[in-house]
Design an enzyme around this catalytic site. Structure first.
Site, PDB file in Angstrom:
ATOM      1  N   CYS A  18      39.173 -68.844   4.049  1.00 38.51           N
ATOM      2  CA  CYS A  18      37.895 -69.166   4.702  1.00 38.51           C
ATOM      3  C   CYS A  18      37.884 -68.799   6.199  1.00 38.51           C
ATOM      4  CB  CYS A  18      37.597 -70.654   4.536  1.00 38.51           C
ATOM      5  SG  CYS A  18      36.073 -71.134   5.392  1.00 38.51           S
ATOM      6  N   LYS A  45      37.008 -78.452  -6.715  1.00 38.07           N
ATOM      7  CA  LYS A  45      37.170 -79.331  -5.547  1.00 38.07           C
ATOM      8  C   LYS A  45      37.697 -80.707  -5.956  1.00 38.07           C
ATOM      9  CE  LYS A  45      33.323 -77.020  -3.280  1.00 38.07           C
ATOM     10  NZ  LYS A  45      31.870 -77.005  -3.069  1.00 38.07           N
ATOM     11  N   SER A  72      32.306 -76.059  11.253  1.00 38.76           N
ATOM     12  CA  SER A  72      33.370 -75.478  12.087  1.00 38.76           C
ATOM     13  C   SER A  72      33.016 -75.410  13.574  1.00 38.76           C
ATOM     14  CB  SER A  72      33.726 -74.083  11.571  1.00 38.76           C
ATOM     15  OG  SER A  72      32.594 -73.245  11.618  1.00 38.76           O
TER      16      SER A  72
HETATM   17  N1  LIG Z   1      28.562 -73.767   8.250  1.00 39.77           N
HETATM   18  C1  LIG Z   1      29.844 -74.090   7.681  1.00 39.77           C
HETATM   19  C2  LIG Z   1      30.207 -73.027   6.651  1.00 39.77           C
HETATM   20  C3  LIG Z   1      31.531 -73.323   5.965  1.00 39.77           C
HETATM   21  C4  LIG Z   1      31.635 -72.571   4.626  1.00 39.77           C
HETATM   22  O1  LIG Z   1      30.715 -71.863   4.214  1.00 39.77           O
HETATM   23  N2  LIG Z   1      32.769 -72.769   3.948  1.00 39.77           N
HETATM   24  C5  LIG Z   1      32.924 -72.175   2.636  1.00 39.77           C
HETATM   25  C6  LIG Z   1      34.272 -71.470   2.502  1.00 39.77           C
HETATM   26  S1  LIG Z   1      34.456 -70.150   3.632  1.00 39.77           S
HETATM   27  C7  LIG Z   1      32.939 -73.281   1.597  1.00 39.77           C
HETATM   28  O2  LIG Z   1      33.512 -74.322   1.795  1.00 39.77           O
HETATM   29  N3  LIG Z   1      32.294 -73.032   0.455  1.00 39.77           N
HETATM   30  C8  LIG Z   1      32.337 -73.941  -0.643  1.00 39.77           C
HETATM   31  C9  LIG Z   1      30.995 -74.167  -1.240  1.00 39.77           C
HETATM   32  O3  LIG Z   1      29.983 -73.741  -0.651  1.00 39.77           O
HETATM   33  O4  LIG Z   1      30.942 -74.786  -2.310  1.00 39.77           O
HETATM   34  C10 LIG Z   1      30.893 -74.204   8.782  1.00 39.77           C
HETATM   35  O5  LIG Z   1      30.720 -73.523   9.813  1.00 39.77           O
HETATM   36  O6  LIG Z   1      31.853 -74.993   8.653  1.00 39.77           O
END
Ligand SMILES: N[C@@H](CCC(=O)N[C@@H](CS)C(=O)NCC(=O)O)C(=O)O
Length: 231
Positions: A18, A45, A72
């Site tokens: 990620c 998850k 993040s």
């Molecule tokens: N806006 C979020 C985006 C985080 C994100 O998209 N993480 C992805 C992995 S890179 C995730 O956890 N996806 C799992 C899902 O959507 O089920 C941040 O900046 O933390």
């Protein structure tokens, strides 16, 4: 670093590929903050994660087993605020501008997902062109070697993981996204060499990313096949 942060227990809930997790890890490393890390399987998850995370996304930062932060950009700013040597400018306008380029970086990440998911060449080319336009916008803004010159900042922590995608993709296929963009290329090179950026992923990251893309059966997956790369 403040004594307070040393006494706190920070736990980052992560995923090994990620890019949003990588921003947080780069910030933790830049700040020299001790932390523990748990990688989870996003395709399955764990229940404890579902309960903790309002969005179902990583990264999550747990503080002292009591507080949870998600998003993040928020995690990075929190880490920046509780430690010394700020990675965002103090001056409000500059600070806002850096935040805007961080948002821009998240839009670039969405385009990268479009690029590796595109099933047809036409959609792949549209994503590639859209990415090039984003970097054309960045070209006059970058001071190099880092975003604002010699000091590494939060914007750099965001773009290190972005360029890492292209380092892997371009080891197998030429995308031409950065052609004729010397500032962007210089920035990309500096970020690739930065210790915190290097350490934010495991050594097997390139193979894991290629396997992740190939599992999608997309146009890029075909371009990344070794037999295609050898042509
Ligand atoms: N806006 C979020 C985006 C985080 C994100 O998209 N993480 C992805 C992995 S890179 C995730 O956890 N996806 C799992 C899902 O959507 O089920 C941040 O900046 O933390």
């Amino acid at each position: 670093m403040s004594i307070e942060i040393n006494a706190r227990h920070l736990h980052l809930v992560s995923h090994k590929l990620c890019p949003y997790v990588q921003r947080s890890v780069i910030t933790l490393i830049e700040k020299g903050v001790p932390y523990t890390r748990t990688d989870i399987d996003l395709a399955a998850k764990p229940e404890w994660f579902r309960e903790l995370s309002p969005t179902g996304k990583v990264p999550l930062l747990q503080i002292d087993h009591r507080h949870t932060l998600f998003e993040s950009a928020v995690i990075c700013e929190y880490l920046d605020e509780i430690t010394e040597k700020p990675l965002l400018p103090e001056e409000p306008l500059q600070r806002a501008q850096h935040r805007a380029w961080i948002e821009f970086g998240s839009a670039v990440l969405n385009l990268i997902a479009r690029l590796y998911n595109a099933g047809y060449e036409v959609d792949f080319d549209a994503a590639r062109q859209a990415l090039r336009e984003r970097f054309l916008r960045l070209e006059p803004v970058i001071a190099a070697p880092y975003f604002t010159g010699t000091a590494f900042g939060l914007v750099d922590a965001v773009y290190g993981p972005i360029f890492r995608y292209f380092d892997v993709f371009e080891s197998r296929t030429d995308l031409g996204i950065f052609d004729g963009l010397p500032n962007v290329q210089h920035w990309r090179q500096s970020l690739r060499q930065r210790e915190s950026v290097r350490q934010a992923v495991d050594p097997d990251y390139p193979q894991a990313l290629i396997a992740f893309v190939q599992a999608r059966n997309s146009w890029l997956a075909r371009l990344l096949q070794p037999e295609h790369a050898a042509l």
